[in-house]
Design a protein around this motif. Sequence first.
Motif, short mmCIF file in Angstrom:
data_model
loop_
_atom_site.label_atom_id
_atom_site.label_comp_id
_atom_site.label_asym_id
_atom_site.label_seq_id
_atom_site.Cartn_x
_atom_site.Cartn_y
_atom_site.Cartn_z
N VAL A 195 -3.97 44.59 -14.80
CA VAL A 195 -4.22 45.20 -13.48
C VAL A 195 -5.69 45.11 -13.11
O VAL A 195 -6.04 44.74 -11.99
N THR A 196 -6.57 45.42 -14.06
CA THR A 196 -8.01 45.34 -13.80
C THR A 196 -8.43 43.91 -13.51
O THR A 196 -9.19 43.65 -12.58
N GLY A 197 -7.91 42.97 -14.31
CA GLY A 197 -8.28 41.56 -14.11
C GLY A 197 -7.84 41.03 -12.77
O GLY A 197 -8.59 40.33 -12.08
N ILE A 198 -6.61 41.35 -12.36
CA ILE A 198 -6.09 40.90 -11.06
C ILE A 198 -6.90 41.53 -9.93
O ILE A 198 -7.30 40.85 -8.98
N SER A 199 -7.12 42.83 -10.02
CA SER A 199 -7.85 43.54 -8.98
C SER A 199 -9.25 42.97 -8.79
O SER A 199 -9.69 42.73 -7.66
N GLN A 200 -9.94 42.74 -9.89
CA GLN A 200 -11.31 42.23 -9.79
C GLN A 200 -11.34 40.77 -9.31
O GLN A 200 -12.20 40.39 -8.51
N THR A 201 -10.38 39.98 -9.77
CA THR A 201 -10.35 38.57 -9.37
C THR A 201 -10.02 38.41 -7.90
O THR A 201 -10.71 37.68 -7.17
N HIS A 223 -4.48 55.68 -1.43
CA HIS A 223 -3.22 56.12 -2.04
C HIS A 223 -3.36 57.55 -2.51
O HIS A 223 -4.46 58.06 -2.75
N GLU A 224 -2.22 58.23 -2.65
CA GLU A 224 -2.24 59.60 -3.13
C GLU A 224 -2.59 59.60 -4.61
O GLU A 224 -2.35 58.63 -5.33
N GLY A 225 -3.18 60.70 -5.06
CA GLY A 225 -3.50 60.82 -6.48
C GLY A 225 -4.68 59.98 -6.92
O GLY A 225 -4.80 59.64 -8.09
N ALA A 226 -5.58 59.62 -5.98
CA ALA A 226 -6.76 58.83 -6.35
C ALA A 226 -7.73 59.69 -7.17
O ALA A 226 -7.73 60.92 -7.08
N ARG A 227 -8.57 59.04 -7.95
CA ARG A 227 -9.59 59.77 -8.69
C ARG A 227 -10.48 60.51 -7.69
O ARG A 227 -10.76 59.99 -6.61
N PRO A 228 -10.96 61.69 -8.05
CA PRO A 228 -11.83 62.46 -7.15
C PRO A 228 -13.02 61.66 -6.62
O PRO A 228 -13.38 61.77 -5.45
N LYS A 256 -19.21 48.45 -10.77
CA LYS A 256 -19.31 49.40 -11.87
C LYS A 256 -17.92 49.70 -12.45
O LYS A 256 -16.92 49.65 -11.74
N ALA A 257 -17.90 50.03 -13.72
CA ALA A 257 -16.62 50.26 -14.42
C ALA A 257 -15.81 51.39 -13.80
O ALA A 257 -14.57 51.36 -13.82
N ASP A 258 -16.50 52.41 -13.27
CA ASP A 258 -15.77 53.55 -12.72
C ASP A 258 -15.74 53.57 -11.19
O ASP A 258 -15.35 54.55 -10.57
N GLY A 259 -16.13 52.44 -10.56
CA GLY A 259 -16.16 52.37 -9.11
C GLY A 259 -15.04 51.53 -8.54
O GLY A 259 -14.03 51.25 -9.21
N PHE A 260 -15.22 51.11 -7.29
CA PHE A 260 -14.24 50.26 -6.62
C PHE A 260 -14.09 48.94 -7.37
O PHE A 260 -15.07 48.28 -7.71
N LYS A 261 -12.85 48.56 -7.66
CA LYS A 261 -12.51 47.37 -8.44
C LYS A 261 -12.92 47.48 -9.90
O LYS A 261 -13.02 46.48 -10.61
N GLY A 262 -13.20 48.73 -10.33
CA GLY A 262 -13.53 48.96 -11.73
C GLY A 262 -12.28 49.03 -12.59
O GLY A 262 -11.19 48.62 -12.17
N ILE A 263 -12.41 49.57 -13.78
CA ILE A 263 -11.30 49.62 -14.73
C ILE A 263 -10.14 50.44 -14.17
O ILE A 263 -10.30 51.60 -13.80
#
Length: 314
Positions: A195-201, A223-228, A256-263
């Motif tokens: 999922v991370t690889g596809i999203s980033q690519t 989407h609902e339930g997104a990280r704060p 960044k790992a915890d940002g948009f298109k991150g892990i």
Amino acid sequence: MLSPNDLEYIADDIIDVYSKLNERIVEDIARRLVNAGTMTESARWQIQVAQEAGLLYDNVLEMVSDNMELSKKTVNKIFKDAAIESLEFDDTIYKKAGLNPIPIMQSENMLNILKAGLSKTNWNISNLCMTTVADAQDIFTSALDEAYLDVISGAFDYNTAIFNAIEKVSAEGTHIVYPSGYKSKLDVAVRKNVVTGISQTTGTMQLERAHEMKNDLMEITAHEGARPTHELWQGKIVSLSGRPGYLSLTDIGYGKADGFKGIHCRHDWFPFYEGISQRAYSDKELKNLDNQTVRYNGQDIKIYDARQMTSLMV
């Protein structure tokens, strides 16, 4: 663009591949537990365990190696389909704006980005999966050690001890061990990587397309339930050049790992044209989306928190 729902289920085919691998490994471990023999003569027992562990290691190594070819083919198809779907959506918007984007399979830049993303993801999965070999061996020896102690303590007879060991192995399954020492179930780790690889690519391909089309604005999915931390920018407009009045790439933590298109991020983006495009969500709708709750253990809690508690994808 890939919707959050697309990204949530996009790895299902590869999960099936690794679920079957996990079943094969667990079955092999269970078979060796059953064939371990009676627990008499400590020295002979230890020699037998060592021999079986070595044979198991070789067997699992062969299983993982055989599995990697099917894994690569499956991942390649998932990536290709995702890239085509993502760019087709974006290109529809560009065409409405009077532009004529080059088809993805005719663009050398796009194909290079896709190839790089595929190579990195397959390499990650291959490296992590090799730790499954050692983990399977550890599971086997640990299960036998526990069974041995159960028997010599008099708490259980041999058959019951082995049955308990097999039941535990079946419930836990095999794991992938990260360099940090953190362990994750095999299918969960593979899903996260894909999922991370596809999203980033696809995200990089969309960024390249935006540059080709000289487009500056991109709208982020929601989407609902997104990280704060992701609630702050989901559904909003980003200026790639950092124009005032819009979010910047820094604001959304791009790269960044915890940002948009991150892990494990399930957000995507697509072209936005002032005067042509209309935002998918108003600010009020986004606020309602962020505030959605579910009933969990007799309490109303935010969807993100519930998913964290139940280990679901976020």
